[in-house]
Scaffold this active site. Sequence first.
Site, PDB file in Angstrom:
ATOM      1  N   LYS A   1      -7.326  20.321  31.100  1.00  0.00           N
ATOM      2  CA  LYS A   1      -8.614  20.436  30.420  1.00  0.00           C
ATOM      3  C   LYS A   1      -9.382  21.678  30.889  1.00  0.00           C
ATOM      4  CE  LYS A   1      -9.821  17.487  28.029  1.00  0.00           C
ATOM      5  NZ  LYS A   1     -10.308  16.124  27.968  1.00  0.00           N
TER       6      LYS A   1
ATOM      7  N   CYS B   1     -25.840 -15.770  34.680  1.00  0.00           N
ATOM      8  CA  CYS B   1     -26.393 -14.449  34.355  1.00  0.00           C
ATOM      9  C   CYS B   1     -26.007 -14.068  32.928  1.00  0.00           C
ATOM     10  CB  CYS B   1     -25.886 -13.400  35.340  1.00  0.00           C
ATOM     11  SG  CYS B   1     -26.498 -11.748  34.963  1.00  0.00           S
TER      12      CYS B   1
ATOM     13  N   TYR C   1       2.289   1.842  -3.351  1.00  0.00           N
ATOM     14  CA  TYR C   1       1.244   2.290  -4.266  1.00  0.00           C
ATOM     15  C   TYR C   1       0.954   3.774  -4.032  1.00  0.00           C
ATOM     16  CZ  TYR C   1      -3.274   2.681  -6.596  1.00  0.00           C
ATOM     17  OH  TYR C   1      -4.293   3.087  -7.417  1.00  0.00           O
TER      18      TYR C   1
ATOM     19  N   ARG D   1      -4.597   6.896  14.728  1.00  0.00           N
ATOM     20  CA  ARG D   1      -3.984   6.408  15.955  1.00  0.00           C
ATOM     21  C   ARG D   1      -4.385   4.960  16.251  1.00  0.00           C
ATOM     22  NH1 ARG D   1      -5.747   6.836  21.359  1.00  0.00           N
ATOM     23  NH2 ARG D   1      -4.013   6.489  22.763  1.00  0.00           N
TER      24      ARG D   1
ATOM     25  N   GLU E   1      -2.896  16.865  14.815  1.00  0.00           N
ATOM     26  CA  GLU E   1      -4.345  16.714  14.955  1.00  0.00           C
ATOM     27  C   GLU E   1      -5.064  17.145  13.684  1.00  0.00           C
ATOM     28  OE1 GLU E   1      -4.785  15.409  17.814  1.00  0.00           O
ATOM     29  OE2 GLU E   1      -6.892  15.607  18.363  1.00  0.00           O
TER      30      GLU E   1
ATOM     31  N   CYS F   1     -31.135 -11.723  35.774  1.00  0.00           N
ATOM     32  CA  CYS F   1     -31.292 -13.155  36.045  1.00  0.00           C
ATOM     33  C   CYS F   1     -31.976 -13.438  37.377  1.00  0.00           C
ATOM     34  CB  CYS F   1     -29.932 -13.860  35.991  1.00  0.00           C
ATOM     35  SG  CYS F   1     -28.870 -13.440  37.396  1.00  0.00           S
TER      36      CYS F   1
ATOM     37  N   ASP G   1       0.835  -1.212   0.000  1.00  0.00           N
ATOM     38  CA  ASP G   1       0.000   0.000   0.000  1.00  0.00           C
ATOM     39  C   ASP G   1       0.860   1.248   0.000  1.00  0.00           C
ATOM     40  OD1 ASP G   1      -2.694  -1.125   2.162  1.00  0.00           O
ATOM     41  OD2 ASP G   1      -2.097  -1.628   0.131  1.00  0.00           O
ATOM     42  N   ALA G   2       1.925   1.196   0.813  1.00  0.00           N
ATOM     43  CA  ALA G   2       2.778   2.374   0.954  1.00  0.00           C
ATOM     44  C   ALA G   2       3.421   2.719  -0.391  1.00  0.00           C
ATOM     45  CB  ALA G   2       3.850   2.112   1.990  1.00  0.00           C
TER      46      ALA G   2
ATOM     47  N   ASP H   1      -9.352  19.738  19.551  1.00  0.00           N
ATOM     48  CA  ASP H   1     -10.350  18.679  19.692  1.00  0.00           C
ATOM     49  C   ASP H   1     -10.621  18.055  18.322  1.00  0.00           C
ATOM     50  OD1 ASP H   1     -12.122  17.009  20.813  1.00  0.00           O
ATOM     51  OD2 ASP H   1     -13.690  18.491  21.146  1.00  0.00           O
TER      52      ASP H   1
ATOM     53  N   LYS I   1       4.180  20.474  27.791  1.00  0.00           N
ATOM     54  CA  LYS I   1       5.192  19.445  27.514  1.00  0.00           C
ATOM     55  C   LYS I   1       6.541  19.944  28.010  1.00  0.00           C
ATOM     56  CE  LYS I   1       2.712  18.234  23.301  1.00  0.00           C
ATOM     57  NZ  LYS I   1       2.598  18.466  21.868  1.00  0.00           N
TER      58      LYS I   1
ATOM     59  N   SER J   1      -1.341   8.667  24.236  1.00  0.00           N
ATOM     60  CA  SER J   1      -2.391   9.586  24.639  1.00  0.00           C
ATOM     61  C   SER J   1      -1.810  10.516  25.716  1.00  0.00           C
ATOM     62  CB  SER J   1      -3.518   8.710  25.148  1.00  0.00           C
ATOM     63  OG  SER J   1      -4.516   9.472  25.647  1.00  0.00           O
TER      64      SER J   1
ATOM     65  N   CYS K   1     -30.809  -9.132  40.822  1.00  0.00           N
ATOM     66  CA  CYS K   1     -30.295  -8.775  39.497  1.00  0.00           C
ATOM     67  C   CYS K   1     -31.455  -8.653  38.515  1.00  0.00           C
ATOM     68  CB  CYS K   1     -29.303  -9.844  39.036  1.00  0.00           C
ATOM     69  SG  CYS K   1     -28.830  -9.666  37.323  1.00  0.00           S
TER      70      CYS K   1
ATOM     71  N   CYS L   1     -24.333  -8.861  41.080  1.00  0.00           N
ATOM     72  CA  CYS L   1     -25.196 -10.022  40.868  1.00  0.00           C
ATOM     73  C   CYS L   1     -24.389 -11.254  41.257  1.00  0.00           C
ATOM     74  CB  CYS L   1     -25.589 -10.079  39.396  1.00  0.00           C
ATOM     75  SG  CYS L   1     -26.140 -11.694  38.864  1.00  0.00           S
TER      76      CYS L   1
ATOM     77  N   TYR M   1       2.174  18.777  15.908  1.00  0.00           N
ATOM     78  CA  TYR M   1       2.685  19.082  17.245  1.00  0.00           C
ATOM     79  C   TYR M   1       3.617  18.013  17.806  1.00  0.00           C
ATOM     80  CZ  TYR M   1      -1.433  16.221  18.351  1.00  0.00           C
ATOM     81  OH  TYR M   1      -2.376  15.238  18.374  1.00  0.00           O
TER      82      TYR M   1
ATOM     83  N   GLU N   1       0.440  24.826  24.726  1.00  0.00           N
ATOM     84  CA  GLU N   1      -0.241  24.998  23.432  1.00  0.00           C
ATOM     85  C   GLU N   1      -1.672  24.481  23.526  1.00  0.00           C
ATOM     86  OE1 GLU N   1       2.675  22.089  22.280  1.00  0.00           O
ATOM     87  OE2 GLU N   1       1.198  21.072  21.011  1.00  0.00           O
TER      88      GLU N   1
ATOM     89  N   LYS O   1      -5.006  22.367  23.154  1.00  0.00           N
ATOM     90  CA  LYS O   1      -5.312  20.953  22.881  1.00  0.00           C
ATOM     91  C   LYS O   1      -6.447  20.947  21.864  1.00  0.00           C
ATOM     92  CE  LYS O   1      -6.316  16.566  25.099  1.00  0.00           C
ATOM     93  NZ  LYS O   1      -7.364  16.120  24.190  1.00  0.00           N
TER      94      LYS O   1
HETATM   95  S1  IVH Z   1       0.745  15.603  22.216  1.00  0.00           S
HETATM   96  C1  IVH Z   1       3.051  11.810  23.170  1.00  0.00           C
HETATM   97  N1  IVH Z   1      -0.374  17.904  21.698  1.00  0.00           N
HETATM   98  O1  IVH Z   1      -4.974  14.791  22.536  1.00  0.00           O
HETATM   99  C2  IVH Z   1       2.038  12.893  23.221  1.00  0.00           C
HETATM  100  N2  IVH Z   1      -1.770  15.974  21.692  1.00  0.00           N
HETATM  101  O2  IVH Z   1      -5.902  13.331  24.837  1.00  0.00           O
HETATM  102  C3  IVH Z   1       1.246  13.026  21.995  1.00  0.00           C
HETATM  103  N3  IVH Z   1      -4.083  16.410  21.089  1.00  0.00           N
HETATM  104  O3  IVH Z   1      -3.948  11.627  21.404  1.00  0.00           O
HETATM  105  C4  IVH Z   1       0.160  13.990  22.039  1.00  0.00           C
HETATM  106  N4  IVH Z   1      -3.880  18.567  20.770  1.00  0.00           N
HETATM  107  O4  IVH Z   1      -4.809  13.352  19.657  1.00  0.00           O
HETATM  108  C5  IVH Z   1      -0.558  16.587  21.852  1.00  0.00           C
HETATM  109  N5  IVH Z   1      -1.236  19.987  21.179  1.00  0.00           N
HETATM  110  C6  IVH Z   1      -1.409  18.690  21.337  1.00  0.00           C
HETATM  111  C7  IVH Z   1      -2.671  18.092  21.148  1.00  0.00           C
HETATM  112  C8  IVH Z   1      -2.802  16.725  21.342  1.00  0.00           C
HETATM  113  C9  IVH Z   1      -4.714  17.546  20.738  1.00  0.00           C
HETATM  114  C10 IVH Z   1      -4.746  15.101  21.195  1.00  0.00           C
HETATM  115  C11 IVH Z   1      -3.988  13.928  20.619  1.00  0.00           C
HETATM  116  C12 IVH Z   1      -3.838  12.976  21.780  1.00  0.00           C
HETATM  117  C13 IVH Z   1      -4.982  13.397  22.650  1.00  0.00           C
HETATM  118  C14 IVH Z   1      -4.802  12.963  24.078  1.00  0.00           C
END
Ligand code: IVH
Length: 707
Positions: A323, A452, A46, A148, A183, A431, A43-44, A129, A299, A92, A428, A446, A235, A125, A127
């Site tokens: 968060k 069950c 291709y 991922r 992201e 059951c 695939d790579a 979504d 970080k 994550s 329960c 239960c 990032y 920085e 995060k």
């Molecule tokens: S760093 C090894 N930086 O958040 C660390 N993640 O809740 C790799 N995300 O799986 C992630 N903004 O999908 C990093 N500025 C940012 C981010 C970020 C969004 C996401 C990413 C990660 C998830 C974890």
Amino acid sequence: MNDTLSVEKMTNAQALVELKRLDGILNNANKDYHVDDAPSISDANYDALKIRNNEIEQRFPELKLDSSVSDKVGAPVSDTFTKVRHNVKMLSLSNAFDAKDVHEFDARIRKFLGLDSQPISYTSEPKIDGLSLSIRYENGLLIQATTRGDGSVGENVTQNALTICDLPHRINNAPQILEVRGEVYMSHDDFERLNNRQIEKNAKEFANPRNAAAGSLRQLDPSISASRPLKFFAYAWGELSAPLSTTQAGAVEALKNFGFSTNPLTNICLGPKEVFLHYESIQSQRATLGYDIDGVVYKVNDLSLQEKLGFRSTTPRWAIAHKFPAEIAETWLEAIEIQVGRTGALSPVARLKPVTVGGVVVSNATLHNEDYISGRDSKGELIRDGRDIRVGDWVEVYRAGDVIPKIRDVDLSKRQPDSIPFSFPTICPECNSPAEREAGDSVARCTGGLICSAQAVQGLTHFVSRGAFDIDGLGAKQVEQFFDLGWVSEPADIFTLSARFGSGLQQLKNRDGWGEKSAEKLFAAIENKRQIPLNKFLFGLGIRHIGETTASLLAKYYGSWDTFIHAIDHITDFSGDYWDALLSIDGIGEILARALVSTFHATKQRDVINSLVNQLTIQDADVNSDNNSPVSGKIVVFTGSLELMTRAEAKARAETLNAKVSGSVSKRTDIVVAGPGAGSKAKKAQELGVKILTEQEWLDLISSSSA
Ligand code: IVH
């Protein structure tokens, strides 16, 4: 070879020769893959050739051949993505929900590194979504984009990723291998336009930009995904043939210079104080950014410190996501229903009048347990000032960590005078077996065990889930279907399904979403999982307290199924050498060890496990670290105060070299590293004749392999 000739430097004649060459390869590859079902190139490969073909066509549109693959609306629509293993895991982030969590994160890091009072420099920085994507470049050419997935294996979404406008297809002066991570997201404007188009087409609207981005990236027809504008912020990185910088900020700057979009709100902050100022600043801009963010990521800036800090099983120690507080909405609690989980836990679920919370419609929320409903926490202390939750109440709903909806409080001013406290069931609901609460446990369970059906179905669903056996095409719905038909009642049945009901499955055809092809695929997916790594096997059993991390610890410690089961079978009355060895594993406590041993010793459950083992080849632990290290497989105990490294660092480093770090000394211990002040453990080691090293001797021993 023409492959190395850059498109920018091609003459007309060279371009024509190259287009013809690529056309032959790509059309043949298409036929081999889609018609004959026998792929002739990876695939790579291709994808890389197709990108090159597109680039030449863009520069020389007049030379485009009639047979060009770029005119065939992508490849024929496939019904699945191919799987790709990440060379470097996609991790994550752990979460911080308030300033206290961030202070603790900072303190943990300084303790780990032994930098007691020195402030740490962090990048800070937004995060984003969206969903993370890893894009691989070889010799500057984009060759593969992977989601991922479960962090180890993702899906090949290269064709769709090519439609992301701010993703360079070719980069100059990049390391030979460069995996860029970041992201994928959709802007608010694009989201609104997409939903308007969906309405016009009478198609389902997307709940929020994140879902729209995920749906678009994982769209099987690349021509549809091309019509959905996706964006990307870089990032992070995965595999690299050469380092990008010595700092996080420097590396992101390098990515920017390669042509990637990086987030302009990235700052370097010294210690928590500066970090909080930047958090406030980003939060105040949140509403006007034009895309969704759900927090701020910190970080450690110095990459050599990041390396020292290393990783836990799924998250780095050097980063955290701070968060934003969850959004809150008020709605009406229509009913409280009880669900039965795989360990028999009776979980109350609130059925709510649907309400939008943080862009998502919520109609269910967890109520945890009986105590939570009555206004007490697990220690018996009052929560919500003791206000209980009743059917018919108006309640405040929020999404914890922006995912699982929860009830925060109840509005007593709107409570009906005739409302009655909720009475938690004592049997329960599935059951009718008695439900019991063990002393000190807030959860009623239960007692029906294997009789069950709810427990059985939940157990099977867990067994086939991601992180466990991860069988494609077999999810909660199918498990329930096969269970109701009486085809599958325990995990081993899944592996005899094809032999017993292979033809029977076709009876389901056109009835319950099954066709011949989907049945064949399911059987192939099941066959594929007959070989299973020990950690996934152990996790799949769904034993109480044995999550993914614990299963991996056990697999790493025992190495093979035979060694593991031999050890467990030789434990009697929770005592003796094998019991001590189990407890010596860092991260395994007594409650967990008891649950484990009891499960394997219970006759009925053991029969179920044995039948399953008979169907499988359980692979030895996947030891991804250094097998050739001088301490590989050795059991090491650190004692006394260490002066050249912190305890956490010592442990992490030893584990990377494939040593097993234990908290207690026994005759199975290979090495005791004793710092000043070492007491009883060093003494015991001496008595048992275990090798004792000073910290420096230990470092000398391991330095031969960690160079
Ligand atoms: S760093 C090894 N930086 O958040 C660390 N993640 O809740 C790799 N995300 O799986 C992630 N903004 O999908 C990093 N500025 C940012 C981010 C970020 C969004 C996401 C990413 C990660 C998830 C974890």
